[in-house]
Every structure is written in structure tokens, then in C-alpha cells.
Scaffold this active site. Structure first.
Site, short mmCIF file in Angstrom:
data_model
loop_
_atom_site.label_atom_id
_atom_site.label_comp_id
_atom_site.label_asym_id
_atom_site.label_seq_id
_atom_site.Cartn_x
_atom_site.Cartn_y
_atom_site.Cartn_z
N GLY A 189 4.77 10.77 -16.54
CA GLY A 189 4.48 9.71 -15.58
C GLY A 189 5.49 9.59 -14.45
O GLY A 189 5.41 8.65 -13.64
N LYS A 228 13.36 7.57 3.06
CA LYS A 228 14.36 6.57 2.68
C LYS A 228 15.65 6.74 3.50
O LYS A 228 16.29 5.74 3.85
CB LYS A 228 14.65 6.69 1.17
CG LYS A 228 13.43 6.35 0.33
CD LYS A 228 13.59 6.74 -1.13
CE LYS A 228 12.31 6.43 -1.90
NZ LYS A 228 12.38 6.85 -3.30
N ASP A 234 9.67 12.18 0.56
CA ASP A 234 9.91 10.80 0.13
C ASP A 234 11.38 10.42 0.32
O ASP A 234 11.70 9.35 0.84
CB ASP A 234 9.52 10.63 -1.35
CG ASP A 234 9.88 9.26 -1.88
OD1 ASP A 234 9.18 8.28 -1.54
OD2 ASP A 234 10.88 9.16 -2.63
N LYS A 242 7.17 2.54 2.70
CA LYS A 242 8.12 3.22 3.57
C LYS A 242 7.50 3.69 4.88
O LYS A 242 8.16 3.72 5.92
CB LYS A 242 8.72 4.42 2.82
CG LYS A 242 9.52 4.05 1.59
CD LYS A 242 9.97 5.28 0.81
CE LYS A 242 8.85 5.89 0.02
NZ LYS A 242 8.37 5.04 -1.10
N GLU A 265 3.30 12.18 -9.61
CA GLU A 265 1.86 12.04 -9.42
C GLU A 265 1.24 13.44 -9.41
O GLU A 265 1.92 14.45 -9.29
CB GLU A 265 1.58 11.36 -8.08
CG GLU A 265 2.22 9.99 -7.92
CD GLU A 265 1.55 8.93 -8.78
OE1 GLU A 265 0.40 9.15 -9.23
OE2 GLU A 265 2.18 7.88 -9.00
N THR A 322 0.84 -1.19 0.00
CA THR A 322 0.00 0.00 0.00
C THR A 322 0.88 1.25 0.00
O THR A 322 2.09 1.18 0.18
CB THR A 322 -0.95 0.02 1.21
OG1 THR A 322 -0.19 0.02 2.42
CG2 THR A 322 -1.88 -1.19 1.18
N GLU A 374 13.72 -4.29 0.69
CA GLU A 374 14.68 -3.78 -0.30
C GLU A 374 14.07 -2.68 -1.16
O GLU A 374 14.73 -1.69 -1.49
CB GLU A 374 15.18 -4.91 -1.19
CG GLU A 374 16.27 -4.51 -2.17
CD GLU A 374 17.61 -4.26 -1.49
OE1 GLU A 374 18.15 -3.14 -1.61
OE2 GLU A 374 18.13 -5.19 -0.85
N VAL A 403 13.87 1.68 -0.60
CA VAL A 403 14.90 2.70 -0.85
C VAL A 403 15.49 2.51 -2.25
O VAL A 403 16.16 1.51 -2.52
CB VAL A 403 16.03 2.63 0.20
CG1 VAL A 403 17.10 3.69 -0.08
CG2 VAL A 403 15.47 2.83 1.61
#
Length: 336
Positions: free
Chosen positions: A201, A219, A215, A120, A204, A92, A144, A147
Site C-alpha cells: 500500500g 514538494k 512528487d 501540491k 499506487e 483532490t 502544511e 510537504v
């Protein structure tokens, strides 16, 4: 191995396509996956004898119309508790609260189910708690894909540098911002570059987590906690995004350098600092070669010195492959 899949976004659909395409190869390697449930935000498709994955892709496109194995209102959390499985694959979307993924992962681990995730959010909110829960219940939690997609990071550290010490990490972990900066280098304004990223693309419609550095900061938290066995949170990262990056890029061009949204983890004595911000990179730094939507990381070790890894990022199927590789690890370990 019986598997429950949670989330049916781009990565999940790509994973299903990979499982269909590589079914015989996986089986010959000793990895046989039976997907016994697939949950989206509205309900769950289930068959304890294994779902037909081509049907899942077909009926999902048709909003599950006529698919008798899909139960609307049957939540992922209930499916985790009710359905017998060995592995839960949680895909999700990341959120600041970590939910609903956090509850999915906690429930799975508590029930003695292995977990593989690309999400994440839960790892940022409750990294230490989740790792301790996995250890307590003697199951694996692998991540894995959280990140830099398919760039080999955690598997590299697990296998190749066990006796070495990481002193610092520098990485380009967000493909969207790297693409936008590349477009600005080509002469576009920030707004034009952002619109191009959305059109192509890479971004978003809700792009704030990317351009504001959130984001990338997630990470950084996950990587730092993995390396140093710490329990950093998002608020421990100094974060600056790229909304004001245009003049920096123009100046860097004049100096024959590049601007990157750089993720940094530095350890000096016992102090660890975490940072995400646009930084000027000289052309002789290997990170300057990580362009457009690609990602990469440079580790500085006490003994091995600098190790650099990068990979081109083209589509969600590459993130899905990182998820599949973790699934294979669980399956092979389970067969030992």
C-alpha cells in the site's frame, strides 16, 4: 465554522474520521466545524445546516445510493460559488496542470473563503498568484500537508526561526521511494521492491510520479517558494528518480552508507538551486535514520546551524491530521 470539503480519497476519508473522533476535543478548544458540503468527482452532498459525517462515509461506500442530500452532476466549483462557507478544504489529487484543484482554490480565495489543502499541483503551478490572491482577499491559504505529510515544517519555520536565515535544506519527502530503497537494502531487486511497495500500500498502481522523483520535486518547489518568496516551477528542479538505484544501493552497503532520494535546496549568495536525486548518505548524518516509509528534513540556518525533524509515516490519517491542524489554525485565527 462552515466548511466545504472537496475530494473523497484516502486523506479526505481519514479527515472525516478524525473530525468524528475528535469532535468534543475540537469543540472544547474553541473549534466547531460544520461540514456543509462534500464533493467528489461525480457530484456534491450538501446541507447548509451541516452534514452527518457518519452518513457521508456510509453512503460514499454505497456509491451514494439512496442518499437524498447527494446531487450528481453538482460540481465542486458550483458548490464553492453557491454555498455559504468560511473555509474550503481542497484534497483532490495533484496533477501537472494543477487542475481541478487550481480552479477550486482560486474561486474560494476570490470569494473570501479560507483554504486548507494537501494538493501540491496548484501550488507548484501558481504559487505566487495564489498567495497574492489570498493576501488581496484577506484570507489564509495553508498547506502544511503538501510537504512530508505530518512532519512539522511550515509551522516550525513560522514559529521558531523567524529571525534566522535558511542556507540549505536536505529532505526525504517521498515515503514510497524511501520504502522501495529500504526493500532493496534488504536484498530485493528494484522490480521486487516496487511490487512489494504496491502490495503493502505504499505505492499506487500508477507509481511513476513517485519513482521518477516528480512528487518529491513538487514538494521542493513549494518549500523553496515558501522560504525564499520566489516563484519556482517544476521545470526549475533538476530531477533524477530511482529506477536505476539498485547498483547505487549495493555499492553504498559495501561502504557502510545509505542511499536516499534526497531533496535539496541550496542558496549560495543570490543563487538558489533545486535538486532531487539519489544520494549517498553517511551513517552519522541524521537523514540516514529516516528509513522505510518515514520522512524527514534537515535545515541549515545561518545562526541556528542544523535542525533535524523526522516522523514515522504509517497511514493517510497522519496527512489528514496535518490538514486538521491547519483547519484549527484558521478557526482559532477567525475567532480572534
Amino acid at each position: 465554522m462552515k466548511v466545504q470539503l472537496i475530494g473523497l480519497g484516502n486523506v479526505s476519508r481519514s479527515l472525516i474520521e478524525l473530525l468524528i473522533k475528535e469532535k468534543e476535543c475540537l469543540r472544547s478548544s474553541g473549534c466547531s466545524f460544520e461540514i456543509v458540503s462534500v464533493s467528489d468527482s461525480r457530484g456534491t452532498a450538501l446541507d447548509e445546516n451541516g452534514l452527518n459525517l457518519k452518513e457521508i462515509l456510509k453512503y460514499k461506500k454505497e456509491d451514494w445510493a439512496g442518499f437524498i442530500k447527494y446531487k450528481e452532476g453538482y460540481s465542486a466549483l458550483k458548490a464553492i460559488k453557491d454555498i455559504k462557507s468560511d473555509l474550503v478544504v481542497e484534497l483532490t489529487q495533484s496533477t501537472l496542470s494543477g487542475e481541478p484543484g487550481l480552479s477550486h482554490i482560486k474561486s474560494s480565495l476570490s470569494l473570501g473563503k479560507h483554504v486548507v489543502t494537501s494538493n501540491k499541483g496548484p501550488l507548484v503551478v501558481s504559487f505566487k498568484e495564489l498567495m497574492e490572491l489570498a493576501e488581496k482577499n484577506k484570507v489564509r491559504l495553508l498547506y502544511e500537508a503538501t510537504v512530508a505529510a505530518h512532519v512539522p515544517i511550515f509551522c516550525l519555520l513560522d514559529s521558531c526561526f523567524i529571525a534566522d536565515e535558511i542556507l540549505s535544506v536536505e529532505g526525504i519527502f517521498n515515503a514510497t521511494t524511501n520504502f522501495i530503497i529500504g526493500e532493496i537494502e534488504a536484498g530485493r531487486s528494484f522490480k521486487e521492491a516496487l511490487n512489494q511497495a504496491i502490495k503493502a500500500g505504499w505505492a499506487e498502481a500508477n507509481y511513476s510520479d513517485d519513482v521518477d522523483g516528480i512528487d518529491a520535486a513538487r514538494k521542493v518547489v513549494i518549500l523553496a517558494n515558501t522560504i525564499y518568496k520566489t516563484d519556482f516551477k517544476l521545470e526549475d528542479v533538476r530531477v533524477e528518480g530511482i529506477r536505476n538505484v539498485e547498483p547505487l544501493v549495493r555499492n553504498a552497503n559495501k561502504l557502510n552508507k545509505k542511499i536516499k532520494l534526497l531533496c535539496e535546496i541550496k542558496k549560495i549568495d543570490d543563487k538558489i538551486s533545486l535538486n532531487v536525486s539519489p544520494k549517498m548518505i553517511p551513517h552519522d548524518d541524521p537523514l540516514s535514520t529516516v528509513n522505510q516509509g518515514d520522512m524527514g528534513v534537515k535545515f541549515h540556518f545561518k545562526n541556528s546551524q542544523n535542525i533535524f525533524v523526522s516522523a514515522q509515516f504509517k497511514s493517510p490519517i497522519q496527512t489528514a491530521y496535518a490538514v486538521l491542524n491547519d483547519m484549527i489554525k484558521v478557526a482559532l485565527c477567525n475567532n480572534c
